[in-house]
Design an enzyme around this catalytic site. Structure first.
Site, short mmCIF file in Angstrom:
data_model
loop_
_atom_site.label_atom_id
_atom_site.label_comp_id
_atom_site.label_asym_id
_atom_site.label_seq_id
_atom_site.Cartn_x
_atom_site.Cartn_y
_atom_site.Cartn_z
N CYS A 392 0.77 -1.14 0.10
CA CYS A 392 -0.20 -0.12 -0.08
C CYS A 392 0.92 1.14 0.00
O CYS A 392 1.72 1.58 0.88
CB CYS A 392 -0.76 -0.06 1.29
SG CYS A 392 -1.73 1.53 1.41
N CYS A 395 0.62 3.37 3.18
CA CYS A 395 1.58 2.84 4.19
C CYS A 395 3.05 3.25 4.29
O CYS A 395 3.65 3.44 4.94
CB CYS A 395 1.37 1.18 4.34
SG CYS A 395 -0.41 0.73 4.51
#
Ligand code: SF4
Length: 472
Positions: A392, A395
């Protein structure tokens, strides 16, 4: 496939078909200092045809050939492209070009994009402050094309703004519409406001993503208003030009489309300074507190100090706006689209990305570990835990601030942890740990079993620390 070039304003609605325009068009936008009347168009077109026979000329944005509907002229067919050959996407080193242009002005970047791609590039215009792109294009003195996604759910003010922009610049915006059969199926099955109940992804896919995909299949490059400061900490990797990581262009396949982001390095404030200085028309919704503007049911004004993204899909988890997790298979889901026509698409949780949040000051929790932590009525120490997926981008973007936070909290009585919650852990995390999207950050208080979810999309170390200090 139809390319309807009708204005949204009833006072000026005019379907453009073939070579027949209902009114003269002043192409000031493309011929600075040399007003270009529609009656000169024949000459311009014939010039284009004679010098560009190797190119794909005057291709409408939507290249879907399966439909038996009329093809109408696009804005770009009105003028002679200034490039003689098709830009060869594959031959250019776009990483290097992005480095070379990183310090260049938006105007220079826009000029380069238009110079390289001529008629095969178009500006994605959302009806908000990305009108700056059109102004930059005008200032280059080169011909340019503009397209927009008409989802059918825009504010009246946005339609009026489209009309004002067409008039100001003497252009026709190439509107892309959703597939009528798909919209019909969605609305008949789920009603007009299903996104309030089961998330915006499905409606966005029908009304935005697929029309955008069709549009881009008719191009070799596109220009977006994506800026690094739009989602602090998450868009720091927006280069001024890149091979589009998501969509395909005219030639098909990965790497067949180039994405230009001329204002990547410009702040929102500076965009507005530019718009004011150049006296560019803006969407009147901005005067009512709207910053980010999308569809009417999914956009609302924000308060002073609120991030612009907080005015979008506010009923959903804040971070789902960027890294949606409403569907199990995100490759099929095709991601969520922002106001600039940019799509955030990620893998389905089974990638080979290196792990993130690696630090000796941070505890990696297993499923058993976090289950245990979640069960405790009372804990020796409070815990801050990020639910994440290594693939991600959001993230990845918050990794630095989270590690810094972990360093700061050493010896403070607060433990910092991480739990990889994609793949087979995702369902559990959604059911038991309030996972809406990645990253989700949870505070496990010392004396209460129920974790508290970090509610903001701001993931800088100061914001995270403020959350911790408020609760410990
Ligand atoms: Fe549908 Fe809202 Fe997405 Fe517009 S923003 S396409 S109305 S879900």
């Amino acid at each position: 496939m139809a390319l309807s070039l009708s204005s949204s304003s009833s006072s000026s609605t005019s379907a453009v078909s073939g070579s027949s325009f209902p009114r003269p068009i002043d192409l000031r936008a493309t011929q600075i200092g040399l007003p270009f009347n529609f009656h000169d168009r024949t000459l311009a077109l014939s010039t284009a045809l004679s010098v560009s026979q190797r190119r794909h000329l005057a291709r409408p944005l939507n290249a879907d050939t399966n439909r038996n509907v009329s093809t109408v002229a696009s804005a770009a067919t009105i003028v002679a492209p200034e490039v003689l050959e098709t830009a060869d996407v594959a031959l250019e080193d776009y990483e290097q070009l992005a480095k070379d242009l990183d310090g260049a002005s938006p105007l220079a970047i826009m000029g380069k994009a238009l110079e390289k791609f001529g008629n095969d590039i178009a500006i994605a215009f959302s009806g908000a402050e990305d009108v700056a792109l059109i102004e930059y294009a005008r200032l280059t003195g080169r011909p340019f094309r503009v397209f927009s996604l008409d989802t059918g759910r825009l504010n009246p003010e946005t339609y009026q703004f489209f009309d004002a922009v067409e008039k100001q610049y003497g252009i026709r915006i190439e509107y892309m519409f959703p597939d009528a059969v798909e919209v019909q199926a969605l609305v008949r099955n789920k009603g007009l406001f299903s996104f309030y109940e089961d998330g915006h992804q499905e409606c966005c896919r029908v009304r935005k993503v697929r029309p955008l995909r069709r549009a881009l299949k008719g191009l070799r490059a596109w220009i977006t208003g994506q800026r690094k400061d739009q989602s602090p900490g998450t868009r720091s990797e927006v280069p001024v030009v890149q091979l589009d990581p998501v969509f395909e262009g005219l030639d098909g396949g990965v790497g067949s489309l180039v994405k230009w982001n001329p204002v990547a390095n410009v702040s929102g404030n500076d965009v507005w300074n530019f718009l004011r200085a150049m006296n560019v028309p803006v969407n009147t919704l901005h005067t009512q507190g709207y910053v980010s503007i999308g569809c009417e049911p999914c956009t609302r004004p924000v308060l002073p100090g609120q991030h612009e993204r907080e005015g979008r899909w506010w009923w959903e988890d804040a971070k789902a706006k960027e890294c949606g997790l409403h569907k199990g298979n995100l490759k099929q889901e095709e991601g969520s689209l922002n106001e600039n026509g940019n799509v955030g698409v990620h893998g389905n949780g089974t990638t080979t990305h290196a792990d993130v949040f690696e630090s000796q000051n941070l505890v990696g929790l297993t499923r058993a570990g976090i289950e245990n932590l979640a069960k405790l009525e009372s804990r020796k120490e409070a815990w801050l835990v990020v639910l994440y997926a290594p693939w991600c981008q959001f993230c990845q973007a918050m990794e630095g601030s989270y590690l810094e936070l972990a360093d700061k909290l050493v010896g403070s009585g607060v433990k910092v942890g991480k739990f990889r919650a994609d793949g087979e852990q995702k369902e559990y995390a959604k059911q038991q740990l309030q996972l809406g999207s990645f990253p989700t950050i949870l505070w496990f208080p010392k004396h209460s079993p129920k974790p508290i979810k970090y509610p903001s999309a701001k993931r800088d170390v100061d914001s995270l620390m403020a959350f911790v200090n408020a609760l410990r």
